[in-house]
Motif scaffolding. Structure first.
Motif, PDB file in Angstrom:
ATOM      1  N   VAL A   7       0.760  -1.248  -0.075  1.00 11.69           N
ATOM      2  CA  VAL A   7      -0.117  -0.033   0.124  1.00 11.69           C
ATOM      3  C   VAL A   7       0.864   1.295  -0.019  1.00 11.69           C
ATOM      4  CG1 VAL A   7      -1.824   1.372   1.398  1.00 11.69           C
ATOM      5  CG2 VAL A   7      -1.898  -1.248   1.149  1.00 11.69           C
ATOM      6  N   PHE A   8       0.638   2.308  -0.925  1.00 11.26           N
ATOM      7  CA  PHE A   8       1.209   3.667  -0.845  1.00 11.26           C
ATOM      8  C   PHE A   8       0.359   4.444   0.214  1.00 11.26           C
ATOM      9  CE2 PHE A   8       1.115   7.640  -2.836  1.00 11.26           C
ATOM     10  CZ  PHE A   8       2.378   8.129  -2.662  1.00 11.26           C
ATOM     11  N   MET A   9       0.967   5.220   0.786  1.00 12.33           N
ATOM     12  CA  MET A   9       0.395   6.211   1.650  1.00 12.33           C
ATOM     13  C   MET A   9       0.841   7.553   1.434  1.00 12.33           C
ATOM     14  SD  MET A   9      -1.860   4.624   3.687  1.00 12.33           S
ATOM     15  CE  MET A   9      -2.384   5.811   4.883  1.00 12.33           C
ATOM     16  N   ALA A  10       0.247   8.625   0.786  1.00 14.67           N
ATOM     17  CA  ALA A  10       0.684   9.856   0.423  1.00 14.67           C
ATOM     18  C   ALA A  10       1.093  10.786   1.672  1.00 14.67           C
ATOM     19  CB  ALA A  10      -0.358  10.627  -0.584  1.00 14.67           C
ATOM     20  N   HIS A  11       0.241  10.424   2.815  1.00 12.49           N
ATOM     21  CA  HIS A  11       0.543  11.301   3.891  1.00 12.49           C
ATOM     22  C   HIS A  11       0.415  10.084   5.263  1.00 12.49           C
ATOM     23  CE1 HIS A  11      -0.158  14.904   1.571  1.00 12.49           C
ATOM     24  NE2 HIS A  11      -1.342  14.125   1.199  1.00 12.49           N
ATOM     25  N   GLN A  12       0.885  10.429   6.324  1.00  9.33           N
ATOM     26  CA  GLN A  12       0.821   9.882   7.415  1.00  9.33           C
ATOM     27  C   GLN A  12      -0.410   9.713   8.052  1.00  9.33           C
ATOM     28  OE1 GLN A  12       3.428  11.421  10.455  1.00  9.33           O
ATOM     29  NE2 GLN A  12       3.328  13.397   9.753  1.00  9.33           N
ATOM     30  N   ASN A  13      -0.519   8.692   8.772  1.00 11.82           N
ATOM     31  CA  ASN A  13      -1.871   8.285   9.324  1.00 11.82           C
ATOM     32  C   ASN A  13      -1.909   7.438  10.775  1.00 11.82           C
ATOM     33  OD1 ASN A  13      -4.178   6.674  10.021  1.00 11.82           O
ATOM     34  ND2 ASN A  13      -5.244   7.297   7.987  1.00 11.82           N
ATOM     35  N   PRO A  14      -2.241   8.251  11.750  1.00 15.62           N
ATOM     36  CA  PRO A  14      -2.046   7.576  13.175  1.00 15.62           C
ATOM     37  C   PRO A  14      -2.361   6.012  13.016  1.00 15.62           C
ATOM     38  CG  PRO A  14      -3.101   9.589  13.139  1.00 15.62           C
ATOM     39  CD  PRO A  14      -3.161   9.344  12.052  1.00 15.62           C
ATOM     40  N   SER A  15      -3.260   5.543  12.289  1.00 13.79           N
ATOM     41  CA  SER A  15      -3.574   4.118  12.445  1.00 13.79           C
ATOM     42  C   SER A  15      -2.810   3.362  11.606  1.00 13.79           C
ATOM     43  CB  SER A  15      -5.300   3.871  12.276  1.00 13.79           C
ATOM     44  OG  SER A  15      -5.390   4.226  10.952  1.00 13.79           O
ATOM     45  N   ILE A  16      -2.055   3.766  10.601  1.00 11.11           N
ATOM     46  CA  ILE A  16      -1.169   3.240   9.726  1.00 11.11           C
ATOM     47  C   ILE A  16       0.028   3.103  10.113  1.00 11.11           C
ATOM     48  CG2 ILE A  16      -0.759   2.814   7.238  1.00 11.11           C
ATOM     49  CD1 ILE A  16      -3.438   1.861   7.746  1.00 11.11           C
ATOM     50  N   GLY A  17       0.673   4.565   9.868  1.00 11.60           N
ATOM     51  CA  GLY A  17       2.050   4.952  10.074  1.00 11.60           C
ATOM     52  C   GLY A  17       2.405   6.202   9.887  1.00 11.60           C
ATOM     53  N   MET A  18       3.610   6.583  10.790  1.00 17.90           N
ATOM     54  CA  MET A  18       4.165   8.137  10.613  1.00 17.90           C
ATOM     55  C   MET A  18       5.590   8.109  10.073  1.00 17.90           C
ATOM     56  SD  MET A  18       1.259   9.321  12.264  1.00 17.90           S
ATOM     57  CE  MET A  18       1.507  10.629  12.855  1.00 17.90           C
ATOM     58  N   ALA A  19       5.400   8.462   8.830  1.00 13.64           N
ATOM     59  CA  ALA A  19       6.896   8.721   8.349  1.00 13.64           C
ATOM     60  C   ALA A  19       7.283  10.062   8.812  1.00 13.64           C
ATOM     61  CB  ALA A  19       6.529   8.650   6.851  1.00 13.64           C
TER      62      ALA A  19
END
Length: 183
Positions: free
Chosen positions: A137-149
């Motif tokens: 999965v690609f995440m364009a922005h961080q999300n607290p329930s997924i991950g925080m780059a």
């Protein structure tokens, strides 16, 4: 008169049970070692894949000055009423993955793509999957329930060995270093 006795050497029951017990212990150790090696190998392959995808994304961003537009995993899951980590979440992850690869098609077609040498099980030309068969999965922005780059930069992640996207314990991230992972 002398009797001639034939002497046969036989194993006692204790000797047989001891031998069987030792064989069971050795077999158990071998199976345990094989599982460990397979898990370590799967983690390493997936981590390298995520880093390769990160490099392709950096190239894309430097050429286009923007991040590809794909539905974030959570938004896509909410739209399909799939907040729980089940088949709906997996469909959302697959849609995210396919949208990303369509957006990256020009970058991937320019030759020398890190995805070219991947086995068919990881990249079939349409979908990039982790070592456990789940779409990356690609995440364009961080999300607290997924991950925080760091610095809210885009990142890739894998559901990990449990094949659940919302359990952060075993998820693998493109921004993570191997020494950061708990053992």
């Amino acid at each position: 008169m002398s009797r001639c006795y034939l002497h046969f050497r036989a194993f006692t029951l204790i000797e047989m049970l001891t031998t069987v017990a030792l064989l069971v212990i050795v077999l158990g150790l071998m199976v345990s070692l094989a599982r460990y090696v397979r898990a370590t190998s799967s983690t390493r392959v997936t981590t390298e894949l995520l880093r390769d995808l990160d490099r392709v994304m950096s190239l894309y961003i430097s050429r286009h000055s923007t991040v590809p537009r794909v539905h974030p995993l959570i938004v896509a899951a909410v739209e399909t009423d799939a907040i729980e980590d089940g088949p709906g979440m997996q469909r959302a992850a697959l849609a995210n993955n396919e949208q990303l690869l369509r957006a990256l098609k020009t970058e991937l077609a320019m030759g020398g793509s890190p995805l070219d040498g991947l086995p068919l099980g990881l990249y079939d030309g349409r979908t990039v999957r982790d070592a456990w068969g789940m779409p990356v999965v690609f995440m364009a922005h961080q999300n607290p329930s997924i991950g925080m780059a760091a610095e809210d930069r885009p990142f890739f992640f894998s559901a990990g060995p449990d094949r659940k996207y919302l359990t952060r314990d075993d998820n693998l991230y493109s921004y993570e270093r191997p020494e950061d992972r708990p053992r």
